[in-house]
Design an enzyme around this catalytic site. Structure first.
Site, PDB file in Angstrom:
ATOM      1  N   SER A   1      -1.356  -6.513   2.634  1.00  0.00           N
ATOM      2  CA  SER A   1       0.075  -6.332   2.404  1.00  0.00           C
ATOM      3  C   SER A   1       0.620  -5.290   3.383  1.00  0.00           C
ATOM      4  CB  SER A   1       0.329  -5.915   0.952  1.00  0.00           C
ATOM      5  OG  SER A   1      -0.114  -4.594   0.735  1.00  0.00           O
ATOM      6  N   PRO A   2       1.942  -5.125   3.471  1.00  0.00           N
ATOM      7  CA  PRO A   2       2.533  -4.305   4.540  1.00  0.00           C
ATOM      8  C   PRO A   2       2.153  -2.832   4.551  1.00  0.00           C
ATOM      9  CG  PRO A   2       4.167  -5.815   3.676  1.00  0.00           C
ATOM     10  CD  PRO A   2       2.976  -5.927   2.780  1.00  0.00           C
ATOM     11  N   THR A   3       1.657  -2.269   3.448  1.00  0.00           N
ATOM     12  CA  THR A   3       1.288  -0.856   3.448  1.00  0.00           C
ATOM     13  C   THR A   3      -0.141  -0.621   3.925  1.00  0.00           C
ATOM     14  OG1 THR A   3       0.549  -0.946   1.141  1.00  0.00           O
ATOM     15  CG2 THR A   3       2.858  -0.363   1.536  1.00  0.00           C
ATOM     16  N   LYS A   4      -0.865  -1.681   4.250  1.00  0.00           N
ATOM     17  CA  LYS A   4      -2.279  -1.536   4.602  1.00  0.00           C
ATOM     18  C   LYS A   4      -2.451  -1.335   6.110  1.00  0.00           C
ATOM     19  CE  LYS A   4      -3.112  -2.180   0.259  1.00  0.00           C
ATOM     20  NZ  LYS A   4      -1.768  -2.532  -0.207  1.00  0.00           N
ATOM     21  N   VAL A   5      -3.688  -1.056   6.517  1.00  0.00           N
ATOM     22  CA  VAL A   5      -3.973  -0.786   7.927  1.00  0.00           C
ATOM     23  C   VAL A   5      -4.051  -2.081   8.732  1.00  0.00           C
ATOM     24  CG1 VAL A   5      -5.574   0.365   9.513  1.00  0.00           C
ATOM     25  CG2 VAL A   5      -5.160   1.320   7.236  1.00  0.00           C
TER      26      VAL A   5
END
Length: 415
Positions: free
Chosen positions: A211-215
Site C-alpha cells: 500500500s502507499p505508506t510502504k517502502v
C-alpha cells in the site's frame, strides 16, 4: 540573537532554539507530512502501464506473474502469490492453515488492527500477547506462556513491527512445540532481513503489504511468500473465489486478485528496493546521532545484524525523563510543522472491536509502550539534512518541556 540557517529557527542568549509552540519560528513553516510518495522510475512505469493497456488483459496476466517471480528472487523463497492487499492475504493463509471454530490465534497486542481482523474473518479468535521492550515486536516468552494456557489454539501470528524482524528462531520453536502454524504479518517487512536472511521465508507464510505508506508500493496490493508449494497452489485458487478454473469452487474463497496495473506499479517499486532500505537505515542512524543524549528518548531499533525497512521512524518516550508524553510532544511538533502519528495507539487489545475478549488489563507492558510511541516523518527520498531538521524539531522541545506542557496540556488530549 542569531539565526540557525539549518533549521531556520531563532536562537536566544542561552543558545537554545525556542520551540515554535512557545513563539519560536517553526522548523518546517510549510509543513512536513508523515509520508510522501515519489515514483522511483516514472518513465519506466508509464511504459509498463502502456504495455498492460495495449495487451487488453487487466487481470490474471503476465505482469502479476513477473512481480511474483521477482519478489520471490529478492526474498529467496520458491513461492510468492500476489493478492489484492495484505489483509486478504492473511485471511486466506489462515483459512488454508485450518483456523476455524473461533479457536485462539495468538498474536501481539502491539500491531495494526488488520492482524486481528484477519484472524477474526478467517474464523479464529484473537489471543493477545505482550511486546518486547527493545523493539516492540512479539515477546516470545509471553507468547509461549499464553499459548500453553490456551484451549486448542489454532495458530500463532507475529508482526515485523515497523519492518523490524521478529525473534524468528524462538517463535518457530514455540510454534512447533505447540503444534500450530506460525504466520507472519510482514506488512512492513518487504526488504527486511533477520541475521542476513531476507524476511519472507520464515514460518508457514509471510504476508506483505504494498500500500502507499510502504517502502515498496503497488498502489494497493500484497504478497504472500512461502516455502510450501501446496499452500501456494491453494492460495492461487483462493484468491480467485476458490475457483480452480471450471467455476466449480473448491471452497469459499475471495476476490483477492492483484490487477495487472497494480503489478506494473509494484514492479517499478521493487527495482532498487535494497538501496532504498539501506538509505532509510542511514537516515535513521542520522536521526539517532542528532538526537543522542536527549533524556527519556530512544528509538525502536532492530537487533545488531538485522535489517529493518524502517517503514516508520518511531520514538519511544519516557515521559518522566523527557518531560512530555507522546501527545504533548505531538502537539509541540505540530507547531513545528511536523506531522506525527501514534503507531500503534490504542493497541488492538484495547480497541472497541475486541473489548468482548476482556484482555484490556492483561498487557501492561504493551499498554505502556503504546502510550509512549510517536512516529515522525521518514521517506525513501528524504535527505540527511531534512532528517536532521526533524531531529532538531524534537530535540529543541525537551529543554523547555515544563513550559511546553503548560501550553499544550489541554490541547494534547485532542492530538
Amino acid at each position: 540573537m542569531t539565526t540557525d540557517t539549518t533549521s531556520g529557527t531563532t536562537t536566544g542568549a542561552t543558545g537554545r532554539n525556542r520551540p515554535a509552540v512557545l513563539g519560536g519560528a517553526p522548523v518546517f513553516p510549510d509543513g512536513l507530512p508523515l509520508t510522501r510518495v515519489r515514483v522511483p522510475d516514472r518513465e519506466g512505469l508509464l511504459g509498463r502501464l502502456a504495455g498492460v493497456l495495449d495487451s487488453g488483459m487487466l487481470t490474471n496476466g503476465p505482469t502479476v506473474r513477473q512481480l511474483e517471480e521477482e519478489a520471490a528472487a529478492l526474498m529467496r523463497v520458491p513461492h510468492v502469490v500476489a493478492v489484492s492487499n495484505c489483509t486478504a492475504g492473511l485471511m486466506l493463509v489462515l483459512q488454508a492453515a485450518g483456523v476455524d471454530g473461533r479457536r485462539p490465534v495468538l498474536m501481539p497486542g502491539f500491531t495494526f488492527s488488520a492482524t486481528a481482523h484477519a484472524a477474526h474473518w478467517a474464523g479464529g479468535s484473537p489471543l493477545f500477547a505482550e511486546a518486547r521492550e527493545q523493539d516492540v515486536t512479539l515477546d516470545p516468552a509471553d507468547a509461549e506462556a499464553r499459548l500453553k494456557a490456551a484451549d486448542s489454539p489454532a495458530a500463532m501470528m507475529a508482526t515485523h513491527v515497523y519492518g523490524t524482524p521478529c525473534q524468528t528462531e524462538e517463535l518457530q520453536r514455540i510454534a512447533d512445540a505447540a503444534g500450530v502454524p506460525l504466520v507472519y504479518d510482514a506488512a512492513h517487512g518487504l526488504g527486511s532481513a533477520r541475521r542476513g536472511v531476507p524476511v519472507g521465508g520464515f514460518g508457514l507464510a509471510e504476508v506483505f503489504s504494498m500500500s502507499p505508506t510502504k517502502v515498496a508500493v503497488a498502489g494497493e496490493g500484497g504478497l504472500v511468500a512461502t516455502r510450501d508449494a501446496a499452500l501456494a497452489e491453494t492460495l492461487r485458487t483462493a484468491r480467485d473465489y476458490g475457483n480452480p478454473g471450471d467455476y466449480d469452487t473448491l471452497f469459499p474463497g475471495l476476490n483477492a486478485r492483484m490487477s495487472e496495473l497494480h503489478a506494473a506499479v509494484g514492479l517499478t517499486w521493487l527495482a532498487g528496493l535494497p538501496e532504498r532500505v539501506a538509505h532509510r537505515g542511514a537516515l535513521v542512524a542520522e536521526f539517532a546521532r542528532a538526537a543522542a543524549g536527549v533524556p527519556g528518548l530512544r528509538l525502536a531499533l532492530p537487533e545488531e545484524g538485522d535489517t529493518s525497512t524502517f517503514k516508520d521512524l518511531t520514538l519511544i518516550l519516557d515521559a518522566g525523563a523527557f518531560g512530555l508524553d507522546n501527545r504533548q510532544l505531538a502537539a509541540a511538533l505540530k507547531a513545528e510543522g511536523v506531522d506525527t502519528r501514534r503507531y500503534f495507539f490504542p493497541p488492538v487489545h484495547r480497541q472497541k472491536s475486541y473489548a468482548h475478549l476482556g484482555q484490556a488489563e492483561e498487557l501492561p507492558r504493551t499498554d505502556r509502550l503504546a502510550a509512549s510511541v510517536l512516529t515522525v516523518p521518514l521517506w525513501s527520498h528524504m535527505d540527511a539534512a531534512t532528517v536532521r531538521r526533524v531531529a532538531d524539531a524534537v530535540v529543541r522541545v525537551q529543554p523547555f518541556a515544563a513550559e511546553v506542557a503548560a501550553v499544550v496540556g489541554t490541547a494534547a488530549g485532542r492530538v
